[in-house]
Design a protein around this motif. Structure first.
Motif, short mmCIF file in Angstrom:
data_model
loop_
_atom_site.label_atom_id
_atom_site.label_comp_id
_atom_site.label_asym_id
_atom_site.label_seq_id
_atom_site.Cartn_x
_atom_site.Cartn_y
_atom_site.Cartn_z
N ASP A 121 20.47 -17.19 -22.15
CA ASP A 121 20.83 -18.55 -21.75
C ASP A 121 21.68 -19.12 -22.87
O ASP A 121 21.16 -19.41 -23.96
CB ASP A 121 19.58 -19.40 -21.51
N ILE A 122 22.98 -19.24 -22.62
CA ILE A 122 23.91 -19.75 -23.64
C ILE A 122 24.47 -21.07 -23.13
O ILE A 122 25.33 -21.09 -22.25
CB ILE A 122 25.03 -18.73 -23.92
N PRO A 123 23.99 -22.19 -23.64
CA PRO A 123 24.38 -23.49 -23.07
C PRO A 123 25.82 -23.86 -23.39
O PRO A 123 26.33 -23.57 -24.48
CB PRO A 123 23.42 -24.46 -23.74
N SER A 124 26.45 -24.48 -22.42
CA SER A 124 27.77 -25.07 -22.65
C SER A 124 27.61 -26.26 -23.59
O SER A 124 26.64 -27.02 -23.51
CB SER A 124 28.38 -25.53 -21.33
N LEU A 125 28.57 -26.44 -24.47
CA LEU A 125 28.49 -27.56 -25.43
C LEU A 125 28.46 -28.90 -24.72
O LEU A 125 27.83 -29.85 -25.19
CB LEU A 125 29.68 -27.50 -26.39
N ASN A 126 29.13 -28.98 -23.57
CA ASN A 126 29.22 -30.25 -22.85
C ASN A 126 28.23 -30.37 -21.70
O ASN A 126 28.24 -31.38 -20.99
CB ASN A 126 30.65 -30.45 -22.32
N GLY A 127 27.40 -29.37 -21.50
CA GLY A 127 26.41 -29.46 -20.43
C GLY A 127 27.04 -29.31 -19.05
O GLY A 127 28.23 -29.02 -18.90
N ALA A 128 26.22 -29.57 -18.04
CA ALA A 128 26.65 -29.35 -16.66
C ALA A 128 27.78 -30.29 -16.27
O ALA A 128 28.72 -29.88 -15.58
CB ALA A 128 25.46 -29.52 -15.73
N ARG A 129 27.69 -31.54 -16.62
CA ARG A 129 28.71 -32.52 -16.22
C ARG A 129 29.09 -33.41 -17.39
O ARG A 129 29.24 -34.62 -17.28
CB ARG A 129 28.21 -33.37 -15.05
N ILE A 184 23.35 -16.10 -18.20
CA ILE A 184 22.86 -16.32 -16.85
C ILE A 184 23.32 -17.67 -16.32
O ILE A 184 23.54 -18.61 -17.10
CB ILE A 184 21.31 -16.20 -16.81
N GLY A 185 23.47 -17.78 -14.99
CA GLY A 185 23.98 -19.00 -14.40
C GLY A 185 22.94 -20.10 -14.26
O GLY A 185 21.75 -19.91 -14.52
N HIS A 186 23.39 -21.26 -13.77
CA HIS A 186 22.56 -22.46 -13.80
C HIS A 186 21.36 -22.40 -12.86
O HIS A 186 20.34 -23.04 -13.11
CB HIS A 186 23.41 -23.70 -13.48
N ALA A 187 21.47 -21.63 -11.76
CA ALA A 187 20.33 -21.52 -10.86
C ALA A 187 19.11 -20.96 -11.58
O ALA A 187 17.96 -21.29 -11.24
CB ALA A 187 20.69 -20.63 -9.67
#
Length: 332
Positions: A121-129, A184-187
């Protein structure tokens, strides 16, 4: 032998990590979206707003209703988290859709089972939105987390599905994907973050292509796929206690409450007709994620666990009926 001890379904839409004061801003994005799917047809925003004007969804887009629905969703998520902590399964199978996060049009399997030893799980720096989302509510990790997977169960499921004439794809290492990092994706990370609080039970991600025709599995095929999950677990030579999750849904990004309630009634009564008797075009865009719930219903069928529909919360965000109908359910 192994047994399924828990079924769990939850929406995972961005509004669940987006404070209600941001819902209206998020809704404004829908006004410039080219295509809106509703009841199996496509509309522009203006056409959709005109079509549904008599339903007066502007009355659903008040600050008070935004707050009430936000509170209900957070309460439901907390309930699911508590149930999961109480049941403490040994391993879990997660049914979720990949929205071109791992796979793309060069290779988009209808059904793919991940059977690696770990999952990232590698988070985007800006999150989902971006700034509309709250990283604390989302439980977004500060950096990469590597979670345990159950490679042996994954391989066993692949073998079992092939024996039962489901030609599943397989992956022991996720493709580099949209962000180039093989995460892995957000689901799936929604389950890891919100329901497991980043303390992850070993999992087998099952990537279901609900979103991208022409190779989207039908609702009836998803139900049979879920039945095969149950068969596989009941025949698995193991003493492990298994949870099965469905991530996503219900209707969105245009809410269709009539469809949702028919699906929920089908879940309550294990009514296969109410779950599957639709032309596939009814399941497009976000509404397609209902198929993950249908697969879960197949896995729960005949198992003796009772459905508790924790909540259904239609979270509108425009006068055209845009939004996400949030659903939260458990079989315990």
């Amino acid at each position: 032998m192994a047994e399924i001890v828990l079924g769990m379904a939850s929406s995972h839409a961005p509004q669940l990590e987006m404070p209600p004061e941001n819902w209206r801003t998020y809704g404004d994005r829908g006004r410039t979206q080219a295509v809106h799917w509703f009841e199996g047809k496509t509309y522009s925003f203006g056409e959709l707003a005109e079509l549904r004007a008599g339903e007066h969804f502007e009355k659903e887009c008040t600050d008070e209703k935004f707050q009430t629905r936000w509170d209900a969703c957070q309460s439901a998520i907390a309930h699911l988290e508590q149930t999961l902590a109480a049941v403490k399964p040994d391993v879990c199978i997660i049914l979720g859709d990949d929205q071109k996060e791992s796979f793309d049009d060069e290779n988009m399997p209808a059904l793919s089972i991940y059977y690696g030893d770990t999952v990232n799980d590698i988070p985007s720096l800006n999150g989902a939105r971006g700034s509309l989302s709250d990283p604390e509510v989302a439980r977004r990790p500060a950096g990469q987390l590597t979670h345990p997977a159950d490679a042996a169960l994954g391989e066993y499921l692949i073998e079992t599905f092939i024996e039962n004439e489901f030609d599943v794809a397989r992956s022991s290492k996720l493709p580099a994907g949209r962000d180039g990092d093989g995460s892995i994706g957000h689901a799936f990370y929604y389950v890891y973050r919100r329901l497991m609080n980043n303390v992850v039970t070993p999992s087998v991600p099952v990537l279901v292509n609900t979103y991208y025709p022409p190779n989207t599995p039908t609702a009836s095929r998803c139900y049979r796929f879920g039945q095969t999950i149950r068969k596989a677990i009941e025949e698995w030579d193991s003493d492990k206690r298994v949870a099965v999750f469905a991530s996503g849904g219900l209707s969105h990004t245009v809410i269709e409450e009539e469809l949702d309630h028919r699906i929920i009634d089908g879940l309550k009564h294990d009514d296969v007709t109410k779950l599957t008797d639709y032309p596939d075009v009814r399941f497009r865009a976000g509404t397609s994620e209902i198929k993950n719930w249908i697969a879960l219903a197949g896995a729960m069928s005949g198992g003796g666990l009772a459905l508790n529909m924790v909540d259904y919360v239609p979270c509108y965000r425009t006068e055209a009926g845009n939004g996400c109908a949030m659903g939260f359910a458990e079989w315990v």
